[in-house]
Write a protein that holds these residues in place. Sequence first.
Motif, PDB file in Angstrom:
ATOM      1  N   THR A 143       0.832  -1.214   0.000  1.00  0.00           N
ATOM      2  CA  THR A 143       0.000   0.000   0.000  1.00  0.00           C
ATOM      3  C   THR A 143       0.863   1.260   0.000  1.00  0.00           C
ATOM      4  O   THR A 143       0.569   2.223  -0.702  1.00  0.00           O
ATOM      5  CB  THR A 143      -0.959   0.015   1.207  1.00  0.00           C
ATOM      6  OG1 THR A 143      -0.210  -0.164   2.408  1.00  0.00           O
ATOM      7  CG2 THR A 143      -2.015  -1.059   1.093  1.00  0.00           C
ATOM      8  N   LYS A 147       0.987   3.924  -3.042  1.00  0.00           N
ATOM      9  CA  LYS A 147       0.648   5.320  -2.746  1.00  0.00           C
ATOM     10  C   LYS A 147       1.789   6.275  -3.093  1.00  0.00           C
ATOM     11  O   LYS A 147       1.556   7.417  -3.471  1.00  0.00           O
ATOM     12  CB  LYS A 147       0.276   5.479  -1.276  1.00  0.00           C
ATOM     13  CG  LYS A 147      -1.087   4.938  -0.927  1.00  0.00           C
ATOM     14  CD  LYS A 147      -1.364   5.116   0.558  1.00  0.00           C
ATOM     15  CE  LYS A 147      -2.683   4.479   0.947  1.00  0.00           C
ATOM     16  NZ  LYS A 147      -2.920   4.552   2.402  1.00  0.00           N
ATOM     17  N   TYR A 151       0.197   5.494  -7.809  1.00  0.00           N
ATOM     18  CA  TYR A 151      -1.011   6.316  -7.915  1.00  0.00           C
ATOM     19  C   TYR A 151      -0.757   7.784  -8.232  1.00  0.00           C
ATOM     20  O   TYR A 151      -1.453   8.353  -9.079  1.00  0.00           O
ATOM     21  CB  TYR A 151      -1.866   6.189  -6.653  1.00  0.00           C
ATOM     22  CG  TYR A 151      -2.351   4.799  -6.357  1.00  0.00           C
ATOM     23  CD1 TYR A 151      -2.794   3.948  -7.368  1.00  0.00           C
ATOM     24  CD2 TYR A 151      -2.369   4.313  -5.053  1.00  0.00           C
ATOM     25  CE1 TYR A 151      -3.240   2.659  -7.092  1.00  0.00           C
ATOM     26  CE2 TYR A 151      -2.812   3.026  -4.770  1.00  0.00           C
ATOM     27  CZ  TYR A 151      -3.251   2.206  -5.789  1.00  0.00           C
ATOM     28  OH  TYR A 151      -3.688   0.940  -5.514  1.00  0.00           O
TER      29      TYR A 151
END
Length: 192
Positions: A143, A147, A151
């Motif tokens: 994650t 991130k 993204y």
Amino acid sequence: MTNEQLRLRRMILAALFAAITGVLAQMIIPLPLVPITGQTLAIGLAATILGSRYGTLSILVYLALGAVGLPVFAEMKSGISPLFGPTGGYLVGFIPTAFLIGWYMEKTSFTVKNAIVANIIGMIVTLAFGTVWLKLSAGFEWTTALKGGFYPFLPVGVIKAVLAASIGIGVRKRLVSANLLLPLENNMKQSA
């Protein structure tokens, strides 16, 4: 034009795009983990204009120049350490990215629409390589790596993909009309 002359012109264009990549790498928008640079725009331009073989060659030349000490990587960095540091996956990912963009263009046609699709695929490949490398080299959770390394680059990546496609197809048409590149059909015959 002989095959040797055409090959020399393509090699000169590949070297020119290696230099362009080094210049655009210095256009930086800093972010906490990985900066946004102009490198991926240059990769898309090289592959869209030159195709798979010479587009990839231009990226290999760019990476070799940086590895031997010329300050062509982002923030005027050079040497082996950027290739193995947290952002090294993006640099390594430029190789399959350039090949896939050029290959897609050669298998379809050199149109803006196809170039946009090819460049978006290339952007995802670069981001995937970079994110996996970032996760492994920095020991991040998935994650955190997504991130910080995937993204945030999607919106800008799409913009750069559209720019590379639009500019690349326009430049390619001019190079073909100036007899510096052959049209697609002749490129396929020459590489066979």
